[in-house]
Every structure is written in structure tokens, then in C-alpha cells.
Design an enzyme around this catalytic site. Sequence first.
Site, mmCIF file in Angstrom:
data_model
loop_
_atom_site.group_PDB
_atom_site.id
_atom_site.type_symbol
_atom_site.label_atom_id
_atom_site.label_comp_id
_atom_site.label_asym_id
_atom_site.label_seq_id
_atom_site.Cartn_x
_atom_site.Cartn_y
_atom_site.Cartn_z
ATOM 1 N N THR A 136 0.829 -1.217 0.000
ATOM 2 C CA THR A 136 0.000 0.000 0.000
ATOM 3 C C THR A 136 0.857 1.259 0.000
ATOM 4 O OG1 THR A 136 -1.465 1.262 1.458
ATOM 5 C CG2 THR A 136 -0.110 -0.368 2.520
ATOM 6 N N ASP A 137 0.262 2.368 -0.452
ATOM 7 C CA ASP A 137 0.958 3.656 -0.382
ATOM 8 C C ASP A 137 1.066 4.158 1.060
ATOM 9 O OD1 ASP A 137 -1.737 4.279 0.020
ATOM 10 O OD2 ASP A 137 -1.852 5.814 -1.540
ATOM 11 N N GLU A 138 0.283 3.548 1.977
ATOM 12 C CA GLU A 138 0.247 4.060 3.354
ATOM 13 C C GLU A 138 1.583 3.877 4.088
ATOM 14 O OE1 GLU A 138 -3.422 3.360 5.473
ATOM 15 O OE2 GLU A 138 -4.499 3.048 3.599
ATOM 16 N N TYR A 161 -1.714 -0.546 11.088
ATOM 17 C CA TYR A 161 -1.876 -1.193 9.773
ATOM 18 C C TYR A 161 -0.675 -0.907 8.886
ATOM 19 C CZ TYR A 161 -3.284 -1.632 4.866
ATOM 20 O OH TYR A 161 -3.313 -1.930 3.525
ATOM 21 N N LYS A 165 2.298 -3.380 7.385
ATOM 22 C CA LYS A 165 2.548 -3.565 5.948
ATOM 23 C C LYS A 165 3.997 -3.159 5.621
ATOM 24 C CE LYS A 165 0.149 -4.641 2.996
ATOM 25 N NZ LYS A 165 -0.255 -5.955 2.424
HETATM 26 P P1 NAD Z 1 -9.615 -7.434 2.467
HETATM 27 O O1 NAD Z 1 -9.583 -7.118 3.923
HETATM 28 O O2 NAD Z 1 -10.857 -7.163 1.684
HETATM 29 O O3 NAD Z 1 -9.288 -8.989 2.253
HETATM 30 C C1 NAD Z 1 -8.268 -9.645 2.937
HETATM 31 C C2 NAD Z 1 -8.396 -11.142 2.685
HETATM 32 O O4 NAD Z 1 -7.289 -11.791 3.345
HETATM 33 C C3 NAD Z 1 -9.679 -11.760 3.256
HETATM 34 O O5 NAD Z 1 -10.265 -12.644 2.320
HETATM 35 C C4 NAD Z 1 -9.190 -12.511 4.494
HETATM 36 O O6 NAD Z 1 -9.993 -13.658 4.796
HETATM 37 C C5 NAD Z 1 -7.772 -12.910 4.077
HETATM 38 N N1 NAD Z 1 -6.903 -13.138 5.235
HETATM 39 C C6 NAD Z 1 -6.734 -12.314 6.305
HETATM 40 N N2 NAD Z 1 -5.897 -12.873 7.193
HETATM 41 C C7 NAD Z 1 -5.497 -14.064 6.655
HETATM 42 C C8 NAD Z 1 -4.626 -15.092 7.092
HETATM 43 N N3 NAD Z 1 -3.994 -15.022 8.290
HETATM 44 N N4 NAD Z 1 -4.444 -16.172 6.294
HETATM 45 C C9 NAD Z 1 -5.095 -16.262 5.088
HETATM 46 N N5 NAD Z 1 -5.937 -15.329 4.643
HETATM 47 C C10 NAD Z 1 -6.139 -14.240 5.407
HETATM 48 O O7 NAD Z 1 -8.367 -6.676 1.847
HETATM 49 P P2 NAD Z 1 -8.201 -5.948 0.440
HETATM 50 O O8 NAD Z 1 -8.738 -4.575 0.537
HETATM 51 O O9 NAD Z 1 -8.659 -6.864 -0.632
HETATM 52 O O10 NAD Z 1 -6.606 -5.807 0.361
HETATM 53 C C11 NAD Z 1 -5.811 -6.847 -0.196
HETATM 54 C C12 NAD Z 1 -4.353 -6.445 -0.134
HETATM 55 O O11 NAD Z 1 -4.151 -5.244 -0.867
HETATM 56 C C13 NAD Z 1 -3.839 -6.168 1.287
HETATM 57 O O12 NAD Z 1 -2.544 -6.713 1.386
HETATM 58 C C14 NAD Z 1 -3.818 -4.651 1.378
HETATM 59 O O13 NAD Z 1 -2.825 -4.223 2.280
HETATM 60 C C15 NAD Z 1 -3.490 -4.286 -0.058
HETATM 61 N N6 NAD Z 1 -3.983 -2.964 -0.479
HETATM 62 C C16 NAD Z 1 -5.309 -2.645 -0.339
HETATM 63 C C17 NAD Z 1 -5.764 -1.401 -0.794
HETATM 64 C C18 NAD Z 1 -7.232 -1.025 -0.681
HETATM 65 O O14 NAD Z 1 -7.592 0.104 -1.013
HETATM 66 N N7 NAD Z 1 -8.133 -1.918 -0.263
HETATM 67 C C19 NAD Z 1 -4.879 -0.497 -1.386
HETATM 68 C C20 NAD Z 1 -3.524 -0.866 -1.522
HETATM 69 C C21 NAD Z 1 -3.094 -2.106 -1.075
HETATM 70 P P1 TYD Z 2 -10.677 3.982 4.299
HETATM 71 O O1 TYD Z 2 -11.628 3.520 3.243
HETATM 72 O O2 TYD Z 2 -10.764 3.371 5.654
HETATM 73 O O3 TYD Z 2 -9.218 3.815 3.675
HETATM 74 P P2 TYD Z 2 -7.775 4.351 4.238
HETATM 75 O O4 TYD Z 2 -7.930 4.873 5.606
HETATM 76 O O5 TYD Z 2 -6.962 3.096 4.210
HETATM 77 O O6 TYD Z 2 -7.341 5.380 3.258
HETATM 78 O O7 TYD Z 2 -10.847 5.555 4.467
HETATM 79 C C1 TYD Z 2 -10.662 6.443 3.378
HETATM 80 C C2 TYD Z 2 -10.758 7.848 3.901
HETATM 81 O O8 TYD Z 2 -12.105 8.082 4.346
HETATM 82 C C3 TYD Z 2 -9.887 8.117 5.119
HETATM 83 O O9 TYD Z 2 -9.414 9.455 5.047
HETATM 84 C C4 TYD Z 2 -10.832 7.959 6.297
HETATM 85 C C5 TYD Z 2 -12.161 8.419 5.745
HETATM 86 N N1 TYD Z 2 -13.381 7.775 6.288
HETATM 87 C C6 TYD Z 2 -14.450 8.575 6.715
HETATM 88 O O10 TYD Z 2 -14.393 9.809 6.683
HETATM 89 N N2 TYD Z 2 -15.575 7.941 7.178
HETATM 90 C C7 TYD Z 2 -15.684 6.587 7.239
HETATM 91 O O11 TYD Z 2 -16.740 6.065 7.701
HETATM 92 C C8 TYD Z 2 -14.594 5.790 6.786
HETATM 93 C C9 TYD Z 2 -14.658 4.289 6.830
HETATM 94 C C10 TYD Z 2 -13.454 6.434 6.299
#
Ligand code: NAD
Ligand code: TYD
Length: 355
Positions: A136-138, A161, A165
Site C-alpha cells: 500500500t501507499d500508506e 496497519y 505492511k
Molecule cells: P480485504 O480485507 O478485503 O481482504 C483480505 C483477505 O485476506 C480476506 O479474504 C481474508 O480472509 C484474508 N486473510 C486475512 N488474514 C489471513 C490469514 N492469516 N491467512 C489467510 N488469509 C487471510 O483486503 P483488500 O482490501 O482486498 O486488500 C488486499 C491487499 O491489498 C492487502 O494486502 C492490502 O494491504 C493491499 N492494499 C489494499 C488497498 C485497498 O484500497 N483496499 C490499497 C492498496 C493495497
Molecule cells: P478507508 O476507506 O478506511 O481507507 P484508508 O484509511 O486506508 O485510506 O478511508 C478512506 C478515507 O475516508 C480516510 O481518510 C478515512 C475516511 N473515512 C471517513 O471519513 N468515514 C468513514 O466512515 C470511513 C470508513 C473512512
Amino acid sequence: MRNFKNILVTGGAGFIGSNFIRWLLSNPGFSGRVVNFDVLTYAGNPESLDDVAAAAGKRYAFVKGDITDRAAVEKAFTEFDVDAVVHFAAESHVDRSIHGPETFVRTNVMGTFTLLDVARNAWKGREGVLFHHVSTDEVFGSLGETGKFTETTPYDPRSPYSASKASSDHLVMAYSHTYGLPVTMTNCSNNYGPFQFPEKLIPVMILNMLEGKSLPVYGDGRNVRDWLYVEDHNAAVWAVMTKGRLGETYNIGGENEWENLRLVNRLVELVAEESGRNVESLRSLIAFVKDRPGHDRRYAIDCSKLKRELGWTQSVDFDEGLRRTVRWYLDNPRWIERVRSGEYRTWMERNYSER
Ligand code: NAD
Ligand code: TYD
């Protein structure tokens, strides 16, 4: 161009992982098998892939397993003759990491370590294998009004988090440098699209609008995120896996920065248009609530390396992607009901009652 036969996708029942599997199995450039390795936490829903599993037959297998369970990971490697890993599995929600950081360290740090170590042993002396880590960019921290994260921006994670990561990213690079494990890595900005668990901003807002609940905007609503449609993320991951330089990391971004409040207002208009609800009634649901502790102000990604070296570019316009997403949530009440069972309501009440 690298070619893989048996790809182990960790976290394939989650948001991005399930979209990746759906996308990969319909990609003419891949004819191999996908093994979805997922322990099914609250965020995992195997039903997200029911139709894909039925259509793919022997090209798709599901293994219920925990990435911290070495024996289970080793068994999957042997049984399916794994030649590539795409590692999505993680605890992924910042608010949850503030309430309970321990599972983030366990899954994101120890889980990634376990996968890396099993891959190192299983692939000794083997050519044509790859470990791709999805991050992630975070990990880069928070930006002020200007600037963008590049691949060389120093790490500065600020939530449990992002710290977990960041640790996993360092382990991946350490396994590349120390043991010569063939790795690639991507750091992506905020994703949106179908199948996103309704605890993240966009699905929380859509579902609350449909139920006439308030729209909780943290702090002053001026925090900025860079949004990318999930399919564009998947295409970028695949480009890096097949053509990226080994040992390298690539940033992926939408080049699409939005203040949260502006985004919520745009969603209000789209949900009104798609559902026939009154736009001003929906807008009146917006409520400013207590900020997230340590809330990162702004993320922005410079993805010029990926564009220049691998020819990737974003393909889904933001308004079109948001509209598709709104329609998907309108059309899938069964999926929503399923993922909101279990501990969902308790967690949401806890998170929002404190604000
Ligand atoms: P998500 O929370 O929707 O899904 C996570 C999945 O991982 C779930 O199916 C869960 O059951 C599985 N999981 C969790 N713990 C586990 C374990 N111990 N063993 C096996 N499986 C396990 O997450 P997401 O939003 O799909 O993100 C996927 C990846 O992408 C993550 O690594 C996250 O850091 C990265 N990422 C997400 C975003 C975003 O905007 N959602 C952006 C950049 C990077
Ligand atoms: P989120 O979807 O949790 O992603 P991330 O924190 O990983 O970027 O949140 C996106 C942005 O929205 C973040 O600045 C927090 C804000 N946010 C709200 O304002 N209200 C909400 O209910 C949630 C879940 C997030």
C-alpha cells in the site's frame, strides 16, 4: 515475459484478491491454475467467486488456510506445485488496527514471513518462479498539500496497519537481497469497486445512503485519497508479475486525488441518480464525526515508473467506476447480507459509537 502454471493467490476471498482471480481467469494471457489460499476472516467471502469457480473447473481450487500456519502453506505449495505467489492476504482496515493491532502484526508480518520462508525452501534452485507482494501507499506516511510518493520515498508508517505492511515490505526485500528469492512488489493507492467489504469509505457511504443512515465523515472531511478502480490495480499487478524487473518495487496509483467530503458529495449524486432517491435528502445525511487518531492527511502516488517501464495506464474513468460500483451494491443485496452477518454489526457499532 514470465509465464506461470500454478499461481497461489493469498487472500483471494477478499476485495482485491477476488477481483484479481476473476480478472486473471478470464485473461487470455493466462492458461494456468489459480489456488485461492484464504482463512476466511470476517473480510473473506468465498461466495464472491462462486460463479468463477463453477466456470473455471479444474483451473480453480480453494484452500482454507492461514498464512501463519507453516505446515498448511507447505502442503499447498507441494500439492499444487506452486510456481508463483501473489500475496494479497492481510488485515487491511486502519480503524480496526487502531482498536486491535495484534492480529495485524500476526497476519501481515508473521504471515508474510511464513510465506516467504516456505517459498525460499520450496523453490531452492528452481527457475521461473516469482513471489509478488501486494502493498500500500500508506507505508510512506502522510503528505502535505504538495508532492507525491515515489518508489524511493522513505518509509514513514503511522498506523498499526501501515506499520505492519511496511514491516512485511522490508521482509520481502530482505528475502530478495539475502537469499536471492525472485520477488516483485507493488504499492498501490486506495482501491474501489465491487466486492469491497462495507467498512471502507465508499461502500459504507453507499450502503448508509440506501438505508437512510447518517454518512460519517471523519474530522473536517479534507483528507485526500488517490482512488483507483480495482481492475486497473489488477492489470498493474499482472504487468509487474509478467514483465517487471526482479527485486523491484512499482507504485500504482489513480492520479485521481479527492478530498473525502467532495467524494461523498459526488457519491450522493450518483446514488440519487441510480436509485431514484432524492439528492438533497441524501446530502442531508452527511455528518461530521470525531476524527480517526493519527489520521493521515493526504496520499498521492507518482506511478511514472510503472507507466514508463511496463506501459501500464489507468483505464477506468472515476465517474464511470463509481457508477458501476454503486450499481453493483444496488444489485447484490444477498452478498451484502452475507458479509454483514457475524461480528460486523458489533464492530461497526463500536467504531462509530466512539465518534
Ligand atoms: P480485504 O480485507 O478485503 O481482504 C483480505 C483477505 O485476506 C480476506 O479474504 C481474508 O480472509 C484474508 N486473510 C486475512 N488474514 C489471513 C490469514 N492469516 N491467512 C489467510 N488469509 C487471510 O483486503 P483488500 O482490501 O482486498 O486488500 C488486499 C491487499 O491489498 C492487502 O494486502 C492490502 O494491504 C493491499 N492494499 C489494499 C488497498 C485497498 O484500497 N483496499 C490499497 C492498496 C493495497
Ligand atoms: P478507508 O476507506 O478506511 O481507507 P484508508 O484509511 O486506508 O485510506 O478511508 C478512506 C478515507 O475516508 C480516510 O481518510 C478515512 C475516511 N473515512 C471517513 O471519513 N468515514 C468513514 O466512515 C470511513 C470508513 C473512512
